[in-house]
Design an enzyme around this catalytic site. Structure first.
Site, PDB file in Angstrom:
ATOM      1  CG  HIS A 154      -2.027  -1.071   1.027  1.00  0.00           C
ATOM      2  ND1 HIS A 154      -3.069  -1.212   1.904  1.00  0.00           N
ATOM      3  CD2 HIS A 154      -2.225  -2.022   0.078  1.00  0.00           C
ATOM      4  CE1 HIS A 154      -3.840  -2.221   1.510  1.00  0.00           C
ATOM      5  NE2 HIS A 154      -3.341  -2.734   0.407  1.00  0.00           N
ATOM      6  CG  HIS A 405      -3.476 -11.711  -2.390  1.00  0.00           C
ATOM      7  ND1 HIS A 405      -3.822 -11.227  -3.625  1.00  0.00           N
ATOM      8  CD2 HIS A 405      -3.340 -10.622  -1.595  1.00  0.00           C
ATOM      9  CE1 HIS A 405      -3.883  -9.895  -3.585  1.00  0.00           C
ATOM     10  NE2 HIS A 405      -3.593  -9.506  -2.362  1.00  0.00           N
TER      11      HIS A 405
HETATM   12  C1  HEM Z   1      -5.717  -9.695   4.445  1.00  0.00           C
HETATM   13  C2  HEM Z   1      -4.821  -9.357   3.569  1.00  0.00           C
HETATM   14  C3  HEM Z   1      -5.097  -8.843   2.187  1.00  0.00           C
HETATM   15  C4  HEM Z   1      -6.259  -8.538   1.568  1.00  0.00           C
HETATM   16  C5  HEM Z   1      -7.669  -8.663   2.122  1.00  0.00           C
HETATM   17  C6  HEM Z   1      -5.928  -8.061   0.242  1.00  0.00           C
HETATM   18  C7  HEM Z   1      -6.850  -7.625  -0.685  1.00  0.00           C
HETATM   19  C8  HEM Z   1      -6.516  -7.014  -1.881  1.00  0.00           C
HETATM   20  C9  HEM Z   1      -7.453  -6.413  -2.778  1.00  0.00           C
HETATM   21  C10 HEM Z   1      -8.953  -6.379  -2.591  1.00  0.00           C
HETATM   22  C11 HEM Z   1      -6.750  -5.903  -3.804  1.00  0.00           C
HETATM   23  C12 HEM Z   1      -7.305  -5.183  -5.032  1.00  0.00           C
HETATM   24  C13 HEM Z   1      -7.618  -6.182  -6.101  1.00  0.00           C
HETATM   25  C14 HEM Z   1      -7.969  -5.540  -7.420  1.00  0.00           C
HETATM   26  O1  HEM Z   1      -9.015  -4.897  -7.479  1.00  0.00           O
HETATM   27  O2  HEM Z   1      -7.210  -5.697  -8.383  1.00  0.00           O
HETATM   28  C15 HEM Z   1      -5.363  -6.162  -3.565  1.00  0.00           C
HETATM   29  C16 HEM Z   1      -4.342  -5.730  -4.365  1.00  0.00           C
HETATM   30  C17 HEM Z   1      -3.020  -6.011  -4.142  1.00  0.00           C
HETATM   31  N1  HEM Z   1      -2.518  -6.788  -3.139  1.00  0.00           N
HETATM   32 FE1  HEM Z   1      -3.541  -7.538  -1.584  1.00  0.00          FE
HETATM   33  N2  HEM Z   1      -4.578  -8.103   0.085  1.00  0.00           N
HETATM   34  C18 HEM Z   1      -4.026  -8.573   1.239  1.00  0.00           C
HETATM   35  C19 HEM Z   1      -2.693  -8.802   1.490  1.00  0.00           C
HETATM   36  C20 HEM Z   1      -1.680  -8.606   0.572  1.00  0.00           C
HETATM   37  C21 HEM Z   1      -0.306  -8.952   0.778  1.00  0.00           C
HETATM   38  C22 HEM Z   1       0.238  -9.646   2.013  1.00  0.00           C
HETATM   39  C23 HEM Z   1       0.377  -8.569  -0.336  1.00  0.00           C
HETATM   40  C24 HEM Z   1       1.847  -8.687  -0.668  1.00  0.00           C
HETATM   41  C25 HEM Z   1       2.796  -8.911   0.187  1.00  0.00           C
HETATM   42  C26 HEM Z   1      -0.582  -7.982  -1.245  1.00  0.00           C
HETATM   43  C27 HEM Z   1      -0.263  -7.478  -2.472  1.00  0.00           C
HETATM   44  C28 HEM Z   1      -1.168  -6.836  -3.285  1.00  0.00           C
HETATM   45  C29 HEM Z   1      -0.773  -6.068  -4.446  1.00  0.00           C
HETATM   46  C30 HEM Z   1       0.641  -5.864  -4.980  1.00  0.00           C
HETATM   47  C31 HEM Z   1      -1.941  -5.523  -4.959  1.00  0.00           C
HETATM   48  C32 HEM Z   1      -2.024  -4.542  -6.117  1.00  0.00           C
HETATM   49  C33 HEM Z   1      -1.830  -3.109  -5.565  1.00  0.00           C
HETATM   50  C34 HEM Z   1      -2.004  -2.059  -6.649  1.00  0.00           C
HETATM   51  O3  HEM Z   1      -1.008  -1.780  -7.336  1.00  0.00           O
HETATM   52  O4  HEM Z   1      -3.120  -1.560  -6.825  1.00  0.00           O
HETATM   53  N3  HEM Z   1      -1.817  -8.038  -0.666  1.00  0.00           N
HETATM   54  N4  HEM Z   1      -5.239  -6.870  -2.399  1.00  0.00           N
END
Ligand code: HEM
Length: 669
Positions: A154, A405
């Protein structure tokens, strides 16, 4: 799991058509830019997407003017002027970088189709078949490792126009989710996910459509006149600069400040600091009553899940703790000086934890050392490179980094000071509803909990809390994050898995069977059922199925991309905390204090009343990593920030600081 062959222990053996781990880790990540010679041609800009973009015509967010550069000691809020030769590099609302050319079906922005011309299989179907749930706690790492990864994410990127939490206001499906809205009536940004008839979960409820809105790109923003392929915009600064705490604009940063004592604004509740209330509550939270907490931080996603919010609050409190400490040491500093110095130190601590505690676990310390992500030194590193583009890569954010994820746990356990667990929260009960962390001792119990509970293993299994129940908001079913990940990669036109294999120096597969060098036979068979051609297999999908490289938490192709990203993020940042750059850097004494910080120190210093932690907080508690009183966890001293004013007696100078070197402490194994 036993796949019979190419198990992790087989990595690097001659059985694999894969360079040995030795030569792999040392690989020169050329490829797309290969043939140019030099060790790292891919890092240099103009990068694939950068060329021709900056300074182009247009009036969209991606081309909005930036303030003229002044060579200050502190970062700007929007990331501008970090690179003095190209001040727009890495700014908020600029395009992601890209390693491999996109494969839009119309060459411009339409989502890809199969090389055979057929449509690709539904992203939901791929998710359901390839990424089921199977509980497998990680044997070594805590849930905090996963959670800090989301903080890093984030901080670095946010696909513009997406909410990543609360449902989007643009609707692409009928209200009952039984069908997609007709193309001619719906918003052109709609790209809903089709749910097949025989879906194991959603069809029973009659759900045939999952909401999905495409990311804002430079064509829709008028920064690309439509004669070259679209690049998606990231709404936050690309740098690892705690923009999730401070915001990504001057206006945003100002709105979060108290303008007293260098502090960020907080709301005090029973003497405990929480972020101020978000006055756009209905846009970011799923609260049931107006009294429920919904916070304002530097990032719109801060309320998305409880553990994420806990870390956001710890970061906020750390800033204010630093500001208070600096005010005590330097009573003559005004609000601005205190705020900027506290911000600079808090960002540096975050970079130190990311590069020296987090990344070595994810990517392997040998790999991070070899590729210039980490150093064993008490000196400056002098590795800033003005010709490296620090932009977050689409390949990284839209595929590789989302692999983690897999580490998400469906239940969040609460632990008291004795490390007894008495309760667990169901993740999907608390998406976008952070109130729970204010109740009773939950804040501390969640903070201890994530540093005690194992994360889920790095594998092809994903908890149903995110593949069936994401953002369910009280309903019996929600969305599927894995399907969304796959659809997002289509939205962004990412190249296929096979192309990334080649880019990373792995053999290109000519048949589905060729994928078996890194992917288990059952999954290879499923791939051949789901895709028409090996070149159709998506990066998000193939990369997530690869066997994990020993000593890391990720398969070889993602390892290659993530290593590339964090190299750029480090050496492309003029303010990186270890750099000895004139005018902007810390003193060496200060850098060595920052190196003493740790994730466990963050908890000890900023939770409500946590009195003990294991020294290596991302690692589970064990005989070798026992819970100890917080007083035994090394703490950076702020004495090197004491400013001796002219005429002041030298007796007020700081005591000599003990520069115990912290790396062996964390990585003694
Ligand atoms: C409870 C934990 C997490 C939840 C609920 C979550 C949920 C989400 C959601 C809803 C999205 C947006 C999906 C979309 O519309 O394309 C997202 C994007 C993303 N997530 Fe997670 N996530 C979690 C943990 C993580 C972790 C641990 C990582 C990496 C270490 C991660 C990496 C990413 C990345 C790189 C994106 C794209 C960000 C961007 O450039 O917009 N997430 N995640």
């Amino acid at each position: 799991q036993d796949y019979g062959f190419h198990q992790p222990s087989d990595f690097g053996s001659s059985k694999l058509r894969f360079p040995s781990s030795q030569s792999y880790y040392g690989a020169d990540f050329s490829g797309f830019f290969g043939g140019h010679g030099g060790r790292r041609p891919a890092h240099q800009f103009p990068s694939f997407s950068g060329s021709g973009y900056f300074g182009g015509p247009g009036f969209g967010i991606c081309d909005s003017p930036i303030a003229p550069c002044t060579q200050g000691k502190y970062r700007t809020y929007d990331g501008s002027c970090n690179n003095l030769g190209n001040p727009r590099l890495g700014v908020a609302n600029s395009p992601y970088g890209r390693l491999l050319p996109p494969k839009y079906s119309d060459g411009l922005q339409a989502p890809p189709v199969s090389v055979t011309g057929h449509n690709l299989t539904s992203a939901r179907q791929i998710s359901a078949i390839l990424f089921p749930d199977a509980k497998a706690p990680d044997p070594k790492w805590t849930l905090a490792l996963m959670q800090y990864g989301q903080i890093i994410t984030h901080d670095m990127s946010l696909a513009a126009g997406t909410t990543q939490g609360k449902a989007h206001t643009t609707m692409c499906c009928t209200p009952d989710l039984r069908a997609a809205l007709p193309e001619d009536t719906r918003n052109p940004a709609c790209f809903p996910i089709d749910i097949p008839d025989h879906d194991p979960v959603f069809s029973e409820a009659g759900i045939r459509c999952m909401e999905f809105v495409r990311t804002t790109n430079d064509i829709s923003q008028g920064c690309n006149s439509g004669n070259k392929a679209a690049e998606q915009i990231s709404a936050v600064t690309h740098y690892l600069d705690s923009s999730n705490v401070y915001g990504s604009s001057q206006q945003g940063a100002d709105a979060r400040r108290e303008f007293q004592g260098g502090r960020l604004s907080v709301e005090l509740k029973h003497g405990r600091q929480f972020p101020p209330p978000n006055n756009n509550k209905s846009a970011v939270c799923d609260h049931l009553s107006e009294e429920e907490a919904c916070y304002l931080t530097g990032d719109i996603r801060a309320n998305q899940n409880p553990q994420l919010t806990v870390f956001q609050i710890l970061q906020l409190r750390e800033h204010n703790r630093l500001a208070g400490e600096l005010a005590r040491i330097n009573p003559h500093w005004d609000d601005e000086r205190l705020y900027q110095e506290a911000r600079k130190i808090a960002i540096a601590e975050h970079q130190a934890v990311t590069y020296y505690e987090w990344l070595p676990i994810i990517l392997g310390r040998e790999n991070t050392d070899r590729n210039g992500l980490t150093y064993n030194t008490q000196d400056f590193t002098y590795d800033y490179k003005e010709n490296v583009d620090p932009s977050v890569l689409n390949d990284h954010a839209t595929a590789a980094f989302r692999f983690f994820h897999t580490n998400i746990a469906g239940f969040l356990r609460l632990f008291d000071e004795h490390r007894s667990s008495y309760e667990a929260l169901r993740l999907s009960d608390h998406f976008n509803r952070p109130q729970i962390i204010e109740e009773g001792n939950n804040f501390d119990d969640l903070a201890r909990g994530m540093h005690t509970q194992p994360q889920e293993s790095s594998d092809k299994f994903f908890t149903t809390e995110i593949t069936w129940f994401l953002f369910r908001n009280g309903r019996s079913l929600g969305q599927d994050l894995r399907a969304i990940d796959i659809q997002r990669a289509r939205d962004h036109g990412l190249a296929s898995y096979n192309h990334y294999r080649e880019y990373c120096g792995l053999p290109k597969a000519h048949s589905f069977e060729d994928f078996a060098d890194l992917i288990d036979p059952e999954s290879v068979q499923k791939l051949s059922y789901l895709y028409h051609h090996p070149d159709d297999v998506e990066f998000t999908v193939g990369g997530s199925l690869e066997a994990i490289v020993p000593g890391t938490l990720v398969g070889p192709t993602f390892l290659c991309i993530i290593t590339e990203q964090f190299y750029r993020t480090r050496v492309g940042d003029r303010f990186f905390f270890e750099n000895g750059v004139k005018d902007t850097s810390f003193t060496l004494e200060q850098v060595n204090e920052i190196r003493r910080g740790s994730i466990s120190r963050l908890i000890c210093d900023n939770a409500d009343d946590v009195k003990s932690m294991q020294p290596r907080g991302f690692e589970q508690i064990s005989q070798d990593n026992p819970v100890v009183p917080c007083s035994l966890i090394p703490a950076p001293s702020l004495e090197p920030w004491r400013e001796i004013r002219q005429g002041e007696h030298t007796a007020s100078q700081p005591q000599a600081v003990d520069h115990e070197f912290t790396f062996p402490f964390f990585f003694k194994k």
